[in-house]
Design a protein around this motif. Structure first.
Motif, PDB file in Angstrom:
ATOM      1  N   GLN A  73       0.823  -1.210   0.000  1.00 48.99           N
ATOM      2  CA  GLN A  73       0.000   0.000   0.000  1.00 48.99           C
ATOM      3  C   GLN A  73       0.857   1.260   0.000  1.00 48.99           C
ATOM      4  OE1 GLN A  73      -2.548  -0.461   3.387  1.00 48.99           O
ATOM      5  NE2 GLN A  73      -4.032  -1.728   2.287  1.00 48.99           N
ATOM      6  N   GLU A  74       1.918   1.276   0.778  1.00 47.11           N
ATOM      7  CA  GLU A  74       2.802   2.443   0.816  1.00 47.11           C
ATOM      8  C   GLU A  74       3.537   2.634  -0.500  1.00 47.11           C
ATOM      9  OE1 GLU A  74       5.350   2.166   4.213  1.00 47.11           O
ATOM     10  OE2 GLU A  74       3.658   2.122   5.607  1.00 47.11           O
ATOM     11  N   VAL A  76       2.479   1.716  -3.540  1.00 47.43           N
ATOM     12  CA  VAL A  76       1.515   2.219  -4.524  1.00 47.43           C
ATOM     13  C   VAL A  76       1.182   3.684  -4.251  1.00 47.43           C
ATOM     14  CG1 VAL A  76      -0.866   1.981  -5.340  1.00 47.43           C
ATOM     15  CG2 VAL A  76       0.553  -0.048  -5.052  1.00 47.43           C
ATOM     16  N   HIS A  77       0.998   4.020  -2.994  1.00 42.93           N
ATOM     17  CA  HIS A  77       0.698   5.412  -2.632  1.00 42.93           C
ATOM     18  C   HIS A  77       1.843   6.330  -3.041  1.00 42.93           C
ATOM     19  CE1 HIS A  77      -1.107   8.716  -0.482  1.00 42.93           C
ATOM     20  NE2 HIS A  77       0.000   8.893   0.213  1.00 42.93           N
ATOM     21  N   GLY A  78       3.070   5.895  -2.785  1.00 43.68           N
ATOM     22  CA  GLY A  78       4.236   6.694  -3.175  1.00 43.68           C
ATOM     23  C   GLY A  78       4.341   6.868  -4.678  1.00 43.68           C
ATOM     24  N   ALA A  79       4.038   5.799  -5.422  1.00 46.26           N
ATOM     25  CA  ALA A  79       4.101   5.880  -6.882  1.00 46.26           C
ATOM     26  C   ALA A  79       3.030   6.825  -7.425  1.00 46.26           C
ATOM     27  CB  ALA A  79       3.937   4.494  -7.490  1.00 46.26           C
ATOM     28  N   VAL A  80       1.826   6.754  -6.861  1.00 47.09           N
ATOM     29  CA  VAL A  80       0.756   7.640  -7.309  1.00 47.09           C
ATOM     30  C   VAL A  80       1.108   9.098  -7.002  1.00 47.09           C
ATOM     31  CG1 VAL A  80      -1.648   8.297  -6.875  1.00 47.09           C
ATOM     32  CG2 VAL A  80      -1.053   5.896  -7.196  1.00 47.09           C
ATOM     33  N   LEU A  81       1.639   9.353  -5.807  1.00 40.06           N
ATOM     34  CA  LEU A  81       2.024  10.723  -5.457  1.00 40.06           C
ATOM     35  C   LEU A  81       3.141  11.240  -6.354  1.00 40.06           C
ATOM     36  CD1 LEU A  81       1.876  10.749  -1.563  1.00 40.06           C
ATOM     37  CD2 LEU A  81       0.307  11.816  -3.179  1.00 40.06           C
ATOM     38  N   LEU A  99      -2.175  17.621   3.770  1.00 40.63           N
ATOM     39  CA  LEU A  99      -3.482  17.012   4.029  1.00 40.63           C
ATOM     40  C   LEU A  99      -4.025  16.335   2.776  1.00 40.63           C
ATOM     41  CD1 LEU A  99      -5.729  16.576   6.089  1.00 40.63           C
ATOM     42  CD2 LEU A  99      -6.741  18.724   5.311  1.00 40.63           C
ATOM     43  N   GLU A 100      -3.799  16.944   1.609  1.00 37.31           N
ATOM     44  CA  GLU A 100      -4.264  16.356   0.353  1.00 37.31           C
ATOM     45  C   GLU A 100      -3.443  15.149  -0.061  1.00 37.31           C
ATOM     46  OE1 GLU A 100      -6.039  20.294  -1.894  1.00 37.31           O
ATOM     47  OE2 GLU A 100      -3.883  19.873  -1.997  1.00 37.31           O
ATOM     48  N   ARG A 101      -2.217  15.042   0.437  1.00 37.14           N
ATOM     49  CA  ARG A 101      -1.350  13.916   0.091  1.00 37.14           C
ATOM     50  C   ARG A 101      -1.677  12.654   0.883  1.00 37.14           C
ATOM     51  NH1 ARG A 101       3.132  15.382  -2.861  1.00 37.14           N
ATOM     52  NH2 ARG A 101       4.373  13.634  -2.133  1.00 37.14           N
ATOM     53  N   LYS A 102      -2.412  12.801   1.983  1.00 35.28           N
ATOM     54  CA  LYS A 102      -2.747  11.636   2.814  1.00 35.28           C
ATOM     55  C   LYS A 102      -3.858  10.827   2.143  1.00 35.28           C
ATOM     56  CE  LYS A 102      -1.486  13.676   7.200  1.00 35.28           C
ATOM     57  NZ  LYS A 102      -1.949  14.076   8.530  1.00 35.28           N
ATOM     58  N   PRO A 103      -3.770   9.503   2.232  1.00 38.53           N
ATOM     59  CA  PRO A 103      -4.834   8.678   1.634  1.00 38.53           C
ATOM     60  C   PRO A 103      -6.121   8.779   2.454  1.00 38.53           C
ATOM     61  CG  PRO A 103      -3.267   7.290   2.787  1.00 38.53           C
ATOM     62  CD  PRO A 103      -2.712   8.686   2.821  1.00 38.53           C
ATOM     63  N   GLU A 107     -13.404   6.316   2.355  1.00 37.67           N
ATOM     64  CA  GLU A 107     -14.256   6.333   1.161  1.00 37.67           C
ATOM     65  C   GLU A 107     -14.290   4.973   0.488  1.00 37.67           C
ATOM     66  OE1 GLU A 107     -16.090   8.974   0.281  1.00 37.67           O
ATOM     67  OE2 GLU A 107     -15.315   9.981   2.065  1.00 37.67           O
ATOM     68  N   PHE A 108     -13.248   4.168   0.626  1.00 37.32           N
ATOM     69  CA  PHE A 108     -13.205   2.851  -0.013  1.00 37.32           C
ATOM     70  C   PHE A 108     -14.090   1.842   0.701  1.00 37.32           C
ATOM     71  CE2 PHE A 108      -8.939   4.419  -1.413  1.00 37.32           C
ATOM     72  CZ  PHE A 108      -9.258   4.469  -2.754  1.00 37.32           C
TER      73      PHE A 108
END
Length: 110
Positions: A73-74, A76-81, A99-103, A107-108
């Motif tokens: 998960q980390e 993928v999150h890093g790659a998306v960011l 704040l916008e960078r936090k997953p 919502e999921f």
């Protein structure tokens, strides 16, 4: 039920029940081992009661599975960011705030 009836008629209902329960447990164990080795355990996990028992016996929740999940998960999150940062910089937009960078995982799960 058939095994319980056949064995119960010969040895008694108590022994028939015990032997048929043991046969079902051993049968599920063999099927579980064969499926987990072949990588097709997805087919048995979706069965309501059998899947729950299978996961508890053959795929228990371990620290390794939790750690692997969190690392994935980390990553993928890093790659998306990283992609979002490159796109916002290329387009000349403002970078995302902390704040916008936090997953947002709530919502999921709705």
């Amino acid at each position: 039920m058939v095994a319980w009836n056949l064995i119960g008629s010969q040895l008694g209902m108590g022994v028939g029940l015990l032997v048929s329960v043991l046969a079902v447990v051993i049968g599920l164990g063999i099927v579980g081992v064969l499926l987990s080795e072949s990588g097709k355990e997805v087919y048995i996990v979706v069965i309501p009661v059998v899947g729950w028992v299978f996961e508890r016996l053959f795929r228990p929740l371990t620290y390794f599975r939790i750690d692997t999940t969190l690392m994935f998960q980390e990553a993928v999150h890093g790659a998306v960011l990283e992609v979002i940062d490159a796109l916002t910089q290329a387009k000349g937009l403002r970078p995302l705030s902390e704040l916008e960078r936090k997953p947002v995982l709530r919502e999921f799960y709705k």
